[in-house]
Design a protein around this motif. Structure first.
Motif, PDB file in Angstrom:
ATOM      1  N   LEU A  89     -42.446  38.636 -33.975  1.00 33.58           N
ATOM      2  CA  LEU A  89     -41.371  39.189 -33.340  1.00 33.58           C
ATOM      3  C   LEU A  89     -39.899  38.529 -33.467  1.00 33.58           C
ATOM      4  O   LEU A  89     -38.806  39.505 -33.941  1.00 33.58           O
ATOM      5  N   SER A  90     -39.807  37.295 -33.436  1.00 38.66           N
ATOM      6  CA  SER A  90     -38.375  36.565 -33.674  1.00 38.66           C
ATOM      7  C   SER A  90     -37.880  36.759 -35.246  1.00 38.66           C
ATOM      8  O   SER A  90     -36.957  36.700 -35.537  1.00 38.66           O
ATOM      9  N   GLU A  91     -38.911  36.691 -36.248  1.00 34.48           N
ATOM     10  CA  GLU A  91     -38.772  36.297 -37.680  1.00 34.48           C
ATOM     11  C   GLU A  91     -38.995  37.965 -38.398  1.00 34.48           C
ATOM     12  O   GLU A  91     -37.770  38.424 -38.816  1.00 34.48           O
ATOM     13  N   LYS A  92     -40.293  38.350 -38.485  1.00 30.62           N
ATOM     14  CA  LYS A  92     -40.284  39.546 -39.210  1.00 30.62           C
ATOM     15  C   LYS A  92     -39.884  40.877 -38.676  1.00 30.62           C
ATOM     16  O   LYS A  92     -39.051  41.544 -39.184  1.00 30.62           O
ATOM     17  N   TYR A  93     -40.145  41.094 -37.260  1.00 29.31           N
ATOM     18  CA  TYR A  93     -39.427  42.355 -36.622  1.00 29.31           C
ATOM     19  C   TYR A  93     -37.847  42.330 -36.734  1.00 29.31           C
ATOM     20  O   TYR A  93     -37.312  43.344 -36.901  1.00 29.31           O
ATOM     21  N   LYS A  94     -37.374  41.013 -36.356  1.00 31.21           N
ATOM     22  CA  LYS A  94     -35.788  40.931 -36.338  1.00 31.21           C
ATOM     23  C   LYS A  94     -35.251  41.032 -37.936  1.00 31.21           C
ATOM     24  O   LYS A  94     -33.952  41.919 -37.737  1.00 31.21           O
ATOM     25  N   ALA A  95     -36.018  40.757 -38.651  1.00 30.82           N
ATOM     26  CA  ALA A  95     -35.592  41.128 -40.144  1.00 30.82           C
ATOM     27  C   ALA A  95     -35.502  42.479 -40.492  1.00 30.82           C
ATOM     28  O   ALA A  95     -34.558  43.217 -41.041  1.00 30.82           O
ATOM     29  N   LEU A  96     -36.561  43.221 -39.973  1.00 30.74           N
ATOM     30  CA  LEU A  96     -36.529  44.768 -40.072  1.00 30.74           C
ATOM     31  C   LEU A  96     -35.636  45.427 -39.335  1.00 30.74           C
ATOM     32  O   LEU A  96     -35.019  46.271 -39.690  1.00 30.74           O
ATOM     33  N   GLU A  97     -35.368  44.980 -38.179  1.00 28.94           N
ATOM     34  CA  GLU A  97     -34.347  45.366 -37.276  1.00 28.94           C
ATOM     35  C   GLU A  97     -32.945  45.285 -37.835  1.00 28.94           C
ATOM     36  O   GLU A  97     -32.014  46.389 -37.918  1.00 28.94           O
ATOM     37  N   ARG A  98     -32.876  44.131 -38.424  1.00 29.59           N
ATOM     38  CA  ARG A  98     -31.394  43.814 -38.946  1.00 29.59           C
ATOM     39  C   ARG A  98     -31.052  44.830 -40.236  1.00 29.59           C
ATOM     40  O   ARG A  98     -29.988  45.266 -40.435  1.00 29.59           O
ATOM     41  N   PHE A  99     -32.055  45.032 -41.072  1.00 30.16           N
ATOM     42  CA  PHE A  99     -32.066  45.860 -42.215  1.00 30.16           C
ATOM     43  C   PHE A  99     -32.028  47.548 -41.952  1.00 30.16           C
ATOM     44  O   PHE A  99     -31.191  48.170 -42.407  1.00 30.16           O
ATOM     45  N   PHE A 100     -32.886  47.772 -41.143  1.00 28.82           N
ATOM     46  CA  PHE A 100     -33.144  49.382 -40.957  1.00 28.82           C
ATOM     47  C   PHE A 100     -32.405  49.729 -39.653  1.00 28.82           C
ATOM     48  O   PHE A 100     -32.514  51.134 -39.642  1.00 28.82           O
ATOM     49  N   GLU A 105     -34.743  58.950 -41.145  1.00 30.91           N
ATOM     50  CA  GLU A 105     -36.045  59.083 -41.354  1.00 30.91           C
ATOM     51  C   GLU A 105     -36.418  58.712 -42.611  1.00 30.91           C
ATOM     52  O   GLU A 105     -37.711  58.402 -42.748  1.00 30.91           O
ATOM     53  N   ARG A 106     -35.709  58.746 -43.553  1.00 35.01           N
ATOM     54  CA  ARG A 106     -35.800  57.845 -44.895  1.00 35.01           C
ATOM     55  C   ARG A 106     -36.350  56.627 -44.807  1.00 35.01           C
ATOM     56  O   ARG A 106     -37.031  56.314 -45.620  1.00 35.01           O
ATOM     57  N   GLY A 107     -35.666  55.860 -43.738  1.00 38.50           N
ATOM     58  CA  GLY A 107     -35.736  54.403 -43.528  1.00 38.50           C
ATOM     59  C   GLY A 107     -37.539  54.329 -43.148  1.00 38.50           C
ATOM     60  O   GLY A 107     -38.301  53.544 -43.390  1.00 38.50           O
ATOM     61  N   MET A 108     -37.786  55.184 -42.290  1.00 36.00           N
ATOM     62  CA  MET A 108     -39.042  55.392 -41.549  1.00 36.00           C
ATOM     63  C   MET A 108     -40.186  55.688 -42.649  1.00 36.00           C
ATOM     64  O   MET A 108     -41.161  55.066 -42.930  1.00 36.00           O
ATOM     65  N   ALA A 109     -39.926  56.507 -43.551  1.00 34.71           N
ATOM     66  CA  ALA A 109     -40.883  56.744 -44.798  1.00 34.71           C
ATOM     67  C   ALA A 109     -41.074  55.694 -45.584  1.00 34.71           C
ATOM     68  O   ALA A 109     -42.075  55.261 -45.999  1.00 34.71           O
ATOM     69  N   GLU A 144     -21.015  47.580 -53.081  1.00 38.79           N
ATOM     70  CA  GLU A 144     -21.369  48.152 -51.485  1.00 38.79           C
ATOM     71  C   GLU A 144     -21.505  46.820 -50.470  1.00 38.79           C
ATOM     72  O   GLU A 144     -21.957  45.852 -51.004  1.00 38.79           O
ATOM     73  N   PRO A 145     -21.021  47.070 -49.452  1.00 37.95           N
ATOM     74  CA  PRO A 145     -21.144  45.924 -48.352  1.00 37.95           C
ATOM     75  C   PRO A 145     -22.498  45.645 -47.812  1.00 37.95           C
ATOM     76  O   PRO A 145     -22.714  44.470 -47.631  1.00 37.95           O
ATOM     77  N   SER A 146     -23.254  46.363 -48.009  1.00 40.17           N
ATOM     78  CA  SER A 146     -25.038  46.221 -47.791  1.00 40.17           C
ATOM     79  C   SER A 146     -25.470  45.274 -48.802  1.00 40.17           C
ATOM     80  O   SER A 146     -26.709  45.154 -48.619  1.00 40.17           O
ATOM     81  N   TYR A 147     -24.941  45.157 -49.926  1.00 40.22           N
ATOM     82  CA  TYR A 147     -25.623  44.699 -50.851  1.00 40.22           C
ATOM     83  C   TYR A 147     -26.114  43.209 -50.903  1.00 40.22           C
ATOM     84  O   TYR A 147     -27.168  42.909 -51.041  1.00 40.22           O
ATOM     85  N   LYS A 148     -25.384  42.471 -50.211  1.00 39.46           N
ATOM     86  CA  LYS A 148     -25.738  41.140 -49.632  1.00 39.46           C
ATOM     87  C   LYS A 148     -26.866  41.013 -48.682  1.00 39.46           C
ATOM     88  O   LYS A 148     -27.917  40.553 -48.650  1.00 39.46           O
ATOM     89  N   LEU A 149     -26.914  41.919 -47.733  1.00 45.42           N
ATOM     90  CA  LEU A 149     -27.969  42.139 -46.724  1.00 45.42           C
ATOM     91  C   LEU A 149     -29.112  42.638 -47.529  1.00 45.42           C
ATOM     92  O   LEU A 149     -30.303  42.071 -47.184  1.00 45.42           O
ATOM     93  N   TYR A 150     -29.056  43.569 -48.347  1.00 43.34           N
ATOM     94  CA  TYR A 150     -30.182  44.021 -49.065  1.00 43.34           C
ATOM     95  C   TYR A 150     -30.813  42.788 -49.932  1.00 43.34           C
ATOM     96  O   TYR A 150     -32.265  42.589 -49.808  1.00 43.34           O
ATOM     97  N   LEU A 176     -44.708  47.677 -34.969  1.00 38.61           N
ATOM     98  CA  LEU A 176     -43.973  47.517 -33.965  1.00 38.61           C
ATOM     99  C   LEU A 176     -42.650  48.263 -33.990  1.00 38.61           C
ATOM    100  O   LEU A 176     -42.230  48.964 -33.049  1.00 38.61           O
ATOM    101  N   TYR A 177     -42.060  47.834 -35.192  1.00 35.80           N
ATOM    102  CA  TYR A 177     -40.919  48.471 -35.461  1.00 35.80           C
ATOM    103  C   TYR A 177     -40.697  50.130 -35.427  1.00 35.80           C
ATOM    104  O   TYR A 177     -39.899  50.768 -35.064  1.00 35.80           O
ATOM    105  N   VAL A 178     -41.659  50.683 -36.158  1.00 30.86           N
ATOM    106  CA  VAL A 178     -42.052  52.086 -36.215  1.00 30.86           C
ATOM    107  C   VAL A 178     -42.261  52.752 -34.792  1.00 30.86           C
ATOM    108  O   VAL A 178     -41.626  53.655 -34.519  1.00 30.86           O
ATOM    109  N   TYR A 179     -43.226  52.125 -33.880  1.00 32.95           N
ATOM    110  CA  TYR A 179     -43.272  52.668 -32.659  1.00 32.95           C
ATOM    111  C   TYR A 179     -41.873  52.714 -31.805  1.00 32.95           C
ATOM    112  O   TYR A 179     -41.614  53.467 -31.198  1.00 32.95           O
TER     113      TYR A 179
END
Length: 185
Positions: A89-100, A105-109, A144-150, A176-179
């Motif tokens: 939850l704190s590590e992996k889920y949060k990383a997905l949340e920060r990026f996506f 829907e492209r992100g979900m795909a 692009e500003p998102s390059y560093k985050l990527y 969990l993120y998809v749900y």
């Protein structure tokens, strides 16, 4: 025994709180095992109760107990509470949340494809290479500003994919993120 019914994210939060309060109450001398299933609103409660009891039994079979099993007792979604809370939850889920966060829907795909490759990655360098290619396709222009985050995201996702324990935790976090972010049917 406690059987909770509610929105999945509220049930997970409640389970965490129960675990934390139980540990504080018992001074860490007693363990708490749990099972968390996800069902549609019209799914029979009796079946959900039986299936979550199986999940709980799977969690109780872990060394030292004090674990939680999610989704399906036959899959690898069983974690000691500290691992589930801190690593999934704190590590992996949060990383997905920060990026996506906030993507369409492209992100979900992308996440569905990513999960498929992660599941197949065990001992298969070709699927790991496909996974790296999939991550590379997300790369924005350096201007692009998102390059560093990527860069941070893709490096971490690849590192996690290379280690079995991290890969399994990442798959759980993606589920969990998809749900949490799927559109209502």
């Amino acid at each position: 025994d406690v059987f909770l019914i509610g929105a999945w994210n509220h049930v997970i939060q409640a389970a965490q709180r129960i675990h934390e309060q139980f540990a504080a109450f018992s001074g860490g001398s007693l363990t708490l095992s749990g099972g968390i299933g996800m069902y549609r609103e019209k799914y029979p409660i009796r079946l959900a109760a039986d299936e979550t009891a199986e999940l709980e039994q799977r969690a109780k079979s872990e060394p030292g107990k004090n674990s939680v099993t999610l989704f399906d007792a036959r899959q690898a979604h069983t974690y000691a509470w500290p691992v589930f809370i801190e690593r999934v939850l704190s590590e992996k889920y949060k990383a997905l949340e920060r990026f996506f966060g906030g993507q369409d829907e492209r992100g979900m795909a992308f996440l569905y494809r990513m999960t498929e490759l992660l599941r197949q990655a065990e001992g298969d360098r070709l699927n790991l290479a496909r996974y790296a290619y999939l991550l590379a396709r997300l790369q924005p222009a350096q201007s692009e500003p998102s390059y560093k985050l990527y860069n941070a995201f893709s490096g971490q996702m690849y590192a996690w994919a290379c280690k079995k324990e991290d890969r399994l935790q990442l798959i759980t976090a993606i589920y969990l993120y998809v749900y949490m972010n799927r559109k209502a049917d």
